[in-house]
Write a protein that holds these residues in place. Sequence first.
Motif, PDB file in Angstrom:
ATOM      1  N   TRP A 334      29.570  41.266  34.051  1.00 38.17           N
ATOM      2  CA  TRP A 334      28.593  40.961  35.093  1.00 38.17           C
ATOM      3  C   TRP A 334      29.089  39.898  36.064  1.00 38.17           C
ATOM      4  CZ3 TRP A 334      25.250  43.301  37.628  1.00 38.17           C
ATOM      5  CH2 TRP A 334      24.209  42.661  38.300  1.00 38.17           C
ATOM      6  N   TYR A 335      29.805  38.899  35.565  1.00 38.90           N
ATOM      7  CA  TYR A 335      30.297  37.824  36.415  1.00 38.90           C
ATOM      8  C   TYR A 335      31.751  38.042  36.851  1.00 38.90           C
ATOM      9  CZ  TYR A 335      26.078  35.181  35.304  1.00 38.90           C
ATOM     10  OH  TYR A 335      24.767  34.781  35.177  1.00 38.90           O
ATOM     11  N   ASP A 336      32.335  39.137  36.407  1.00 40.78           N
ATOM     12  CA  ASP A 336      33.712  39.487  36.760  1.00 40.78           C
ATOM     13  C   ASP A 336      34.662  38.339  36.434  1.00 40.78           C
ATOM     14  OD1 ASP A 336      35.958  40.740  37.694  1.00 40.78           O
ATOM     15  OD2 ASP A 336      35.495  40.463  39.817  1.00 40.78           O
ATOM     16  N   ILE A 337      34.697  37.978  35.170  1.00 37.51           N
ATOM     17  CA  ILE A 337      35.554  36.890  34.721  1.00 37.51           C
ATOM     18  C   ILE A 337      36.505  37.388  33.638  1.00 37.51           C
ATOM     19  CG2 ILE A 337      33.908  35.040  35.252  1.00 37.51           C
ATOM     20  CD1 ILE A 337      33.227  35.026  32.224  1.00 37.51           C
ATOM     21  N   GLU A 338      37.519  36.588  33.373  1.00 36.24           N
ATOM     22  CA  GLU A 338      38.440  36.818  32.261  1.00 36.24           C
ATOM     23  C   GLU A 338      38.109  35.806  31.181  1.00 36.24           C
ATOM     24  OE1 GLU A 338      43.143  35.987  31.192  1.00 36.24           O
ATOM     25  OE2 GLU A 338      42.481  36.013  33.292  1.00 36.24           O
ATOM     26  N   VAL A 339      38.091  36.248  29.939  1.00 31.63           N
ATOM     27  CA  VAL A 339      37.778  35.357  28.820  1.00 31.63           C
ATOM     28  C   VAL A 339      39.022  35.192  27.954  1.00 31.63           C
ATOM     29  CG1 VAL A 339      36.292  34.941  26.826  1.00 31.63           C
ATOM     30  CG2 VAL A 339      35.386  36.143  28.843  1.00 31.63           C
ATOM     31  N   GLN A 340      39.358  33.936  27.662  1.00 29.66           N
ATOM     32  CA  GLN A 340      40.512  33.636  26.816  1.00 29.66           C
ATOM     33  C   GLN A 340      40.042  32.817  25.613  1.00 29.66           C
ATOM     34  OE1 GLN A 340      43.624  31.399  28.723  1.00 29.66           O
ATOM     35  NE2 GLN A 340      45.024  31.573  27.006  1.00 29.66           N
ATOM     36  N   TYR A 341      40.382  33.278  24.429  1.00 31.31           N
ATOM     37  CA  TYR A 341      39.988  32.588  23.200  1.00 31.31           C
ATOM     38  C   TYR A 341      41.170  31.782  22.675  1.00 31.31           C
ATOM     39  CZ  TYR A 341      36.062  35.845  23.327  1.00 31.31           C
ATOM     40  OH  TYR A 341      34.959  36.556  23.708  1.00 31.31           O
ATOM     41  N   MET A 342      40.978  30.479  22.554  1.00 34.24           N
ATOM     42  CA  MET A 342      42.034  29.604  22.063  1.00 34.24           C
ATOM     43  C   MET A 342      41.956  29.418  20.546  1.00 34.24           C
ATOM     44  SD  MET A 342      43.509  29.140  24.867  1.00 34.24           S
ATOM     45  CE  MET A 342      44.761  27.962  24.351  1.00 34.24           C
ATOM     46  N   ASP A 343      40.795  29.715  19.953  1.00 32.44           N
ATOM     47  CA  ASP A 343      40.594  29.579  18.514  1.00 32.44           C
ATOM     48  C   ASP A 343      39.891  30.820  17.986  1.00 32.44           C
ATOM     49  OD1 ASP A 343      41.482  26.740  18.341  1.00 32.44           O
ATOM     50  OD2 ASP A 343      39.675  26.375  19.536  1.00 32.44           O
ATOM     51  N   ASP A 344      39.859  30.948  16.670  1.00 32.96           N
ATOM     52  CA  ASP A 344      39.119  32.032  16.030  1.00 32.96           C
ATOM     53  C   ASP A 344      37.640  31.655  15.996  1.00 32.96           C
ATOM     54  OD1 ASP A 344      38.075  34.075  14.566  1.00 32.96           O
ATOM     55  OD2 ASP A 344      39.152  33.616  12.701  1.00 32.96           O
ATOM     56  N   VAL A 382      37.430  31.905  31.774  1.00 34.24           N
ATOM     57  CA  VAL A 382      36.654  31.056  30.876  1.00 34.24           C
ATOM     58  C   VAL A 382      37.434  30.923  29.583  1.00 34.24           C
ATOM     59  CG1 VAL A 382      34.526  30.825  29.547  1.00 34.24           C
ATOM     60  CG2 VAL A 382      34.443  31.712  31.890  1.00 34.24           C
ATOM     61  N   VAL A 383      37.749  29.689  29.226  1.00 36.29           N
ATOM     62  CA  VAL A 383      38.512  29.403  28.013  1.00 36.29           C
ATOM     63  C   VAL A 383      37.518  28.982  26.928  1.00 36.29           C
ATOM     64  CG1 VAL A 383      40.317  28.003  26.974  1.00 36.29           C
ATOM     65  CG2 VAL A 383      40.511  28.711  29.372  1.00 36.29           C
ATOM     66  N   VAL A 384      37.600  29.657  25.776  1.00 34.65           N
ATOM     67  CA  VAL A 384      36.670  29.424  24.665  1.00 34.65           C
ATOM     68  C   VAL A 384      37.418  28.719  23.533  1.00 34.65           C
ATOM     69  CG1 VAL A 384      35.009  30.480  23.087  1.00 34.65           C
ATOM     70  CG2 VAL A 384      35.517  31.573  25.290  1.00 34.65           C
ATOM     71  N   ARG A 385      36.829  27.612  23.072  1.00 35.19           N
ATOM     72  CA  ARG A 385      37.422  26.860  21.966  1.00 35.19           C
ATOM     73  C   ARG A 385      36.348  26.508  20.948  1.00 35.19           C
ATOM     74  NH1 ARG A 385      40.175  24.689  26.481  1.00 35.19           N
ATOM     75  NH2 ARG A 385      42.470  24.735  26.264  1.00 35.19           N
ATOM     76  N   LYS A 386      36.812  26.235  19.725  1.00 36.82           N
ATOM     77  CA  LYS A 386      35.905  25.679  18.731  1.00 36.82           C
ATOM     78  C   LYS A 386      35.537  24.259  19.114  1.00 36.82           C
ATOM     79  CE  LYS A 386      37.127  28.096  14.444  1.00 36.82           C
ATOM     80  NZ  LYS A 386      37.709  27.931  13.090  1.00 36.82           N
ATOM     81  N   ARG A 387      34.328  23.889  18.794  1.00 36.19           N
ATOM     82  CA  ARG A 387      33.924  22.504  19.062  1.00 36.19           C
ATOM     83  C   ARG A 387      34.541  21.572  18.016  1.00 36.19           C
ATOM     84  NH1 ARG A 387      29.834  20.375  22.041  1.00 36.19           N
ATOM     85  NH2 ARG A 387      28.913  22.418  22.372  1.00 36.19           N
TER      86      ARG A 387
END
Length: 387
Positions: A334-344, A382-387
């Motif tokens: 919907w927002y036309d973004i790329e998502v990158q996961y740095m952690d499980d 958007v980079v996703v990480r564990k808190r």
Amino acid sequence: MAIEQEKIVLLIRKYQDESITAEETLLLREWLVQDKENTDLLTQIKDESWLRAQLEGYHSLASEDLERESSRMAQQIAGRQVAKVRPIWIRYAVASMALIALSIGLYFYNPSTLSENETLALVEAERIPQPGGNKATLMIDGGETIALSEAHSGLIVAGKMAYEDGSAIAATATSFATLNTPRGGQYSITLPDGTKVRLNASSSLRYPVRFDGAERRVVLTGEAFFEVAHDARQPFIVETALQRLQVLGTVFNINAYTDEKQIATTLIQGKVAVSRAASGAVSTILSPGQQSLLDSKRLDVIDVDAAEAIAWKDGKFIFNNSDIHTVMRQIARWYDIEVQYMDDVSAVTFSGSLSRSAPISAILEDLELTQSITFNMEGRRVVVRKR
């Protein structure tokens, strides 16, 4: 929608003196993303040495030329609806005046400009992913592609192709056409039999301009919500890569994105027969409130809350203990973004309702309430990480 020239000037000045409101900031960002030249123009303003050099030519203009060029440039700043002003130094010098002066026919140079950090912050707004909207193309068999108007939400196929208000769409005569939505787009279509289909982002629907023969057949990729017109003599067939769906008249949603593990068909009203595309033999018949889940190996039927499956057509995301990967796939389309996961983060789940019209920053803030993950925006990534 173009913003009035006086409004743009006022917004820039209010931003400079830090009196701009949150609502006004959104308007200014809207102007920035309308055209890359708007952002380029704002960048030029902070280069005082460059601007002073261009102003040497600006001051040499006769007063009547100054008024004429200023008026034209002010219109260009607001709506980009007039031809580009030449020579180039006039275009930038007068535009810079218009941005930092009141738009009343008298433009003057004000050497105070936005700080570098403030300017960069506004320039960065151009890169902020925006919620999707009415965006689609129509591909005619034979190769013609038509960019559909974003001012309309759908088209009607009834002898000719037209928007929902009846205005015609110029298209080559054809037997088949394909409606395509990009990432960040959605569009509706009313088929020749009166069936209504709404396409979600990154989807396509191939259809005939007339339903002749014993059945009404369309081909779907991605996701769509169907309200099928009843006709017992002509069953309605929806084909996807793995699935064949047959109905007489009913309301349902099909999620057949290639990046999802299964094709999910959710029945709202009526009955549908679900089968594998390869065999054609009926595998199961759904009742309202049921959802079939089909992959290359098996077909399952479960009871669901249909509101979750069709929330997208009502402008919402609804999640019920959904894993973060499923959540982010919907948001990414919907927002036309790329998502990158740095952690499980596969164990992270989310439940709740979010507005599809909200800024992506607000969406991510709500997701962070899980207290398990954090998000960093890097342009359209958007980079996703564990808190």
